[in-house]
Design an enzyme around this catalytic site. Sequence first.
Site, PDB file in Angstrom:
ATOM      1  N   LEU A 115       1.190  -1.137  -0.004  1.00  0.00           N
ATOM      2  CA  LEU A 115       0.178  -0.076   0.406  1.00  0.00           C
ATOM      3  C   LEU A 115       0.573   1.295   0.440  1.00  0.00           C
ATOM      4  O   LEU A 115       1.869   1.434   0.868  1.00  0.00           O
ATOM      5  CB  LEU A 115      -0.929  -0.165   1.344  1.00  0.00           C
ATOM      6  CG  LEU A 115      -2.257  -1.352   1.522  1.00  0.00           C
ATOM      7  CD1 LEU A 115      -2.724  -0.629   2.876  1.00  0.00           C
ATOM      8  CD2 LEU A 115      -2.903  -0.579   0.764  1.00  0.00           C
ATOM      9  N   HIS A 116       0.447   2.201  -1.190  1.00  0.00           N
ATOM     10  CA  HIS A 116       1.422   3.279  -0.988  1.00  0.00           C
ATOM     11  C   HIS A 116       1.028   4.988  -1.058  1.00  0.00           C
ATOM     12  O   HIS A 116       0.854   5.414  -0.826  1.00  0.00           O
ATOM     13  CB  HIS A 116       2.995   2.861  -1.884  1.00  0.00           C
ATOM     14  CG  HIS A 116       1.934   2.746  -3.200  1.00  0.00           C
ATOM     15  ND1 HIS A 116       1.660   1.952  -3.921  1.00  0.00           N
ATOM     16  CD2 HIS A 116       2.585   4.148  -4.238  1.00  0.00           C
ATOM     17  CE1 HIS A 116       1.470   2.380  -5.360  1.00  0.00           C
ATOM     18  NE2 HIS A 116       1.947   3.931  -5.839  1.00  0.00           N
ATOM     19  N   ARG A 117      -0.100   4.485  -2.212  1.00  0.00           N
ATOM     20  CA  ARG A 117      -0.884   5.811  -2.373  1.00  0.00           C
ATOM     21  C   ARG A 117      -1.357   6.517  -1.076  1.00  0.00           C
ATOM     22  O   ARG A 117      -2.597   5.890  -0.351  1.00  0.00           O
ATOM     23  CB  ARG A 117      -2.553   5.452  -3.583  1.00  0.00           C
ATOM     24  CG  ARG A 117      -2.109   4.621  -4.369  1.00  0.00           C
ATOM     25  CD  ARG A 117      -2.571   4.357  -5.502  1.00  0.00           C
ATOM     26  NE  ARG A 117      -2.326   3.573  -6.791  1.00  0.00           N
ATOM     27  CZ  ARG A 117      -1.573   4.187  -7.891  1.00  0.00           C
ATOM     28  NH1 ARG A 117      -1.284   5.144  -8.107  1.00  0.00           N
ATOM     29  NH2 ARG A 117      -0.998   3.347  -8.752  1.00  0.00           N
ATOM     30  N   ASP A 148      -2.285  -1.895  -3.400  1.00  0.00           N
ATOM     31  CA  ASP A 148      -2.504  -0.951  -4.531  1.00  0.00           C
ATOM     32  C   ASP A 148      -2.271  -0.117  -5.707  1.00  0.00           C
ATOM     33  O   ASP A 148      -1.928   1.020  -6.329  1.00  0.00           O
ATOM     34  CB  ASP A 148      -2.645   0.842  -3.007  1.00  0.00           C
ATOM     35  CG  ASP A 148      -1.573   1.298  -3.009  1.00  0.00           C
ATOM     36  OD1 ASP A 148      -0.865   0.433  -3.212  1.00  0.00           O
ATOM     37  OD2 ASP A 148      -2.087   2.391  -1.535  1.00  0.00           O
TER      38      ASP A 148
END
Length: 351
Positions: free
Chosen positions: A195-197, A269
Amino acid sequence: MKIAPIIECIKQKNLSGKVFSYRLIHTGQHYDKKMSQDFFSELGIPDPDINLGVGSGTQAEQAGKIMMGYERILLENPCDITLVVGDVTSTMACAIVAKKMNIKVSHVEAGIRSGDWTMPEEVNRVVTDSLTDFFFTTSDFANENLKKAGVGEDKIIFVGNTMIDSLKKNEGRFKKPNIWGKLNLGEKKFMVMTLHRPANVDKKEQLSALLGEINKHSHGFPVIFPVHPRTRKNIDEFGIETGNIFLTDPMGYLEFNYLVKHCKVVITDSGGITEETTVLGVPCMTLRDNTERPETCTLGTNELVGTRPENLRPYFEKLFNDNWKKGGIPPLWDGRASERIVDFLVTIRTP
């Protein structure tokens, strides 16, 4: 991951008589060791001929530094064609500079679109493709996007996916990360997450709810989360309990894809990972409301879950009831995209 197989193919072609020379320019946009140096080493990419070393900064600051650096290079030693890959700031910035200097632009991974203008990558894609002369595409979806934008069919070269070239070449070299033994992981008995957004990780309520739902429905399976430093910082500052989600440092290509190949499901994501899971036949849940790679959903193993945490439950139920779709591999994702790209470049003759 996208450039490595192209360079390898050029080198192979040149062994039987030089087809053309090239130089590899590293802008330095991705300057973290795990995002840059390790990938060069693991994928056998030669050291860059030039490293602009732009480092950190806002997107505008990075783009400006890249453009100034690349312009200086082209003024001193112009080229016939600039080849850019993907949809990062470097892609757009170098395309702009080349076009202003009347140098032809070829874009690898042209034509992909999410329709989401909150994504900086979408801006990069559209701007780059508005300047591109030769469009190397990964899918029929990309081809149609370009045709709708008025690109002539003679400029669209459907080649496949160079990411898959790298995957197929290196699959036999994947290696167990230390966490495999540390947690005594077993085949299809764990999950992988990225997850990074900002929409998912920058707000406490959203990040906490996502991690909570994943913990709740994971049937006790360990969830391996190679976490970006900024995301880890948010988890720590928000005081979020991660439960059965195990945070690790970012991993190299070979270790990360070993986990992907052997896991029960990937929760992400990202966009590129959904391509790799499709080819590896691994179920994938994408925590986004849109995707620029719809073929991973229509043909592959990916499901677009959305960003609402409560959406996760039915997908976990489908997974553990063994009702996940089998999926297939999109056309031309056969490990030979780079060969098609280089074969086409060889045919180009400048005046």
